[in-house]
Scaffold this motif. Structure first.
Motif, PDB file in Angstrom:
ATOM      1  N   THR A   4       0.852  -1.185   0.000  1.00  0.00           N
ATOM      2  CA  THR A   4       0.000   0.000   0.000  1.00  0.00           C
ATOM      3  C   THR A   4       0.889   1.237   0.000  1.00  0.00           C
ATOM      4  N   ARG A   5       0.391   2.278  -0.617  1.00  0.00           N
ATOM      5  CA  ARG A   5       1.158   3.523  -0.736  1.00  0.00           C
ATOM      6  C   ARG A   5       0.493   4.630   0.047  1.00  0.00           C
ATOM      7  N   THR A   6       1.300   5.639   0.367  1.00  0.00           N
ATOM      8  CA  THR A   6       0.792   6.843   0.983  1.00  0.00           C
ATOM      9  C   THR A   6       1.052   7.987   0.018  1.00  0.00           C
ATOM     10  N   VAL A   7      -0.030   8.572  -0.467  1.00  0.00           N
ATOM     11  CA  VAL A   7       0.037   9.637  -1.457  1.00  0.00           C
ATOM     12  C   VAL A   7      -0.452  10.926  -0.800  1.00  0.00           C
ATOM     13  N   ASN A  27      -5.339   8.300 -10.620  1.00  0.00           N
ATOM     14  CA  ASN A  27      -4.111   7.758 -11.199  1.00  0.00           C
ATOM     15  C   ASN A  27      -3.121   7.155 -10.218  1.00  0.00           C
ATOM     16  N   LEU A  28      -3.237   7.472  -8.952  1.00  0.00           N
ATOM     17  CA  LEU A  28      -2.230   6.986  -8.002  1.00  0.00           C
ATOM     18  C   LEU A  28      -2.763   6.129  -6.869  1.00  0.00           C
ATOM     19  N   THR A  29      -4.061   6.072  -6.707  1.00  0.00           N
ATOM     20  CA  THR A  29      -4.567   5.338  -5.545  1.00  0.00           C
ATOM     21  C   THR A  29      -5.255   4.044  -5.943  1.00  0.00           C
ATOM     22  N   ASP A  30      -5.048   3.059  -5.113  1.00  0.00           N
ATOM     23  CA  ASP A  30      -5.698   1.752  -5.237  1.00  0.00           C
ATOM     24  C   ASP A  30      -6.283   1.389  -3.875  1.00  0.00           C
ATOM     25  N   SER A 122       4.581   9.490  -2.661  1.00  0.00           N
ATOM     26  CA  SER A 122       4.407  10.404  -3.778  1.00  0.00           C
ATOM     27  C   SER A 122       3.649  11.624  -3.289  1.00  0.00           C
ATOM     28  N   LEU A 123       3.893  12.771  -3.936  1.00  0.00           N
ATOM     29  CA  LEU A 123       3.188  14.008  -3.619  1.00  0.00           C
ATOM     30  C   LEU A 123       2.677  14.608  -4.918  1.00  0.00           C
ATOM     31  N   CYS A 151      10.605  12.553  -2.300  1.00  0.00           N
ATOM     32  CA  CYS A 151       9.792  11.544  -2.978  1.00  0.00           C
ATOM     33  C   CYS A 151       9.422  12.080  -4.354  1.00  0.00           C
ATOM     34  N   PRO A 152       8.911  11.232  -5.230  1.00  0.00           N
ATOM     35  CA  PRO A 152       8.460  11.730  -6.531  1.00  0.00           C
ATOM     36  C   PRO A 152       7.332  12.754  -6.356  1.00  0.00           C
ATOM     37  N   VAL A 153       7.376  13.804  -7.170  1.00  0.00           N
ATOM     38  CA  VAL A 153       6.367  14.866  -7.123  1.00  0.00           C
ATOM     39  C   VAL A 153       5.751  14.997  -8.509  1.00  0.00           C
ATOM     40  N   THR A 154       4.437  15.019  -8.550  1.00  0.00           N
ATOM     41  CA  THR A 154       3.708  15.246  -9.798  1.00  0.00           C
ATOM     42  C   THR A 154       3.078  16.629  -9.717  1.00  0.00           C
ATOM     43  N   VAL A 155       3.298  17.435 -10.760  1.00  0.00           N
ATOM     44  CA  VAL A 155       2.727  18.775 -10.825  1.00  0.00           C
ATOM     45  C   VAL A 155       1.606  18.767 -11.845  1.00  0.00           C
TER      46      VAL A 155
END
Length: 166
Positions: A4-7, A27-30, A122-123, A151-155
């Motif tokens: 599991t991820r924390t976004v 796009n990032l959560t499951d 991810s942020l 962490c990876p950042v999506t803008v």
């Protein structure tokens, strides 16, 4: 079984941050992932909990408690029916656990601090699309976070015209 991820999603309740929230959910959560809304309030705000949590940010606030008017007033989070609808739909359809955290201070510094404190995988942040002159004068939160976050950042720029697929 997938980890599991924390976004994290930086949310200031602007149209662009709402687009970032929608993008992150789609796009990032499951199922089982954590989605944490990160709101940074100005240092000069007068909210009752600011002094108590200035250094660490508020406790994590579960989605169910975000609906409570009194709790929302304590942390200075605006009541935004559109954001609540996005969160309700996203948590049900994607199966993510939604929480919120409030910080007080400079968004550039506090978002980078949140990445480490919350151990984000991810942020996602929105960009207001400043031109070069405004960016120099006012600075760009998204540019700073991209350069300094661990962490990876999506803008996300503006409203995406179509939902991106995985």
């Amino acid at each position: 079984m997938a980890k599991t991820r924390t976004v994290g999603v930086a949310v200031d309740f602007s149209p662009t941050s709402k687009s970032a929230l929608k993008w992150a959910l789609h796009n990032l959560t499951d199922k089982g992932d954590r989605l944490i809304l990160i709101n940074v309030q100005p240092s000069h705000s007068d909210h009752t909990r600011k002094d108590l949590f200035h250094d660490t940010g508020s406790p994590l606030v579960p989605l169910e408690e975000l609906r409570e008017t009194n709790l929302v007033k304590q942390y200075g989070i605006p009541r935004d029916p559109e954001v609540m609808a996005i969160l309700d739909t996203g948590s049900k359809t994607r199966g993510a656990k939604v929480e919120a955290k409030v910080y007080w201070g400079d968004p550039k510094e506090k978002l980078c601090k949140a990445v480490n404190q919350l151990q984000l995988d991810s942020l996602v942040v929105g960009s207001r699309g400043f031109g070069p002159i405004k960016r120099v004068l006012l600075g760009s939160v998204s540019n700073h976070v991209v350069r300094n976050a661990s962490c990876p950042v999506t803008v996300i720029k503006g409203s995406p015209s179509a939902k991106c697929s995985r």
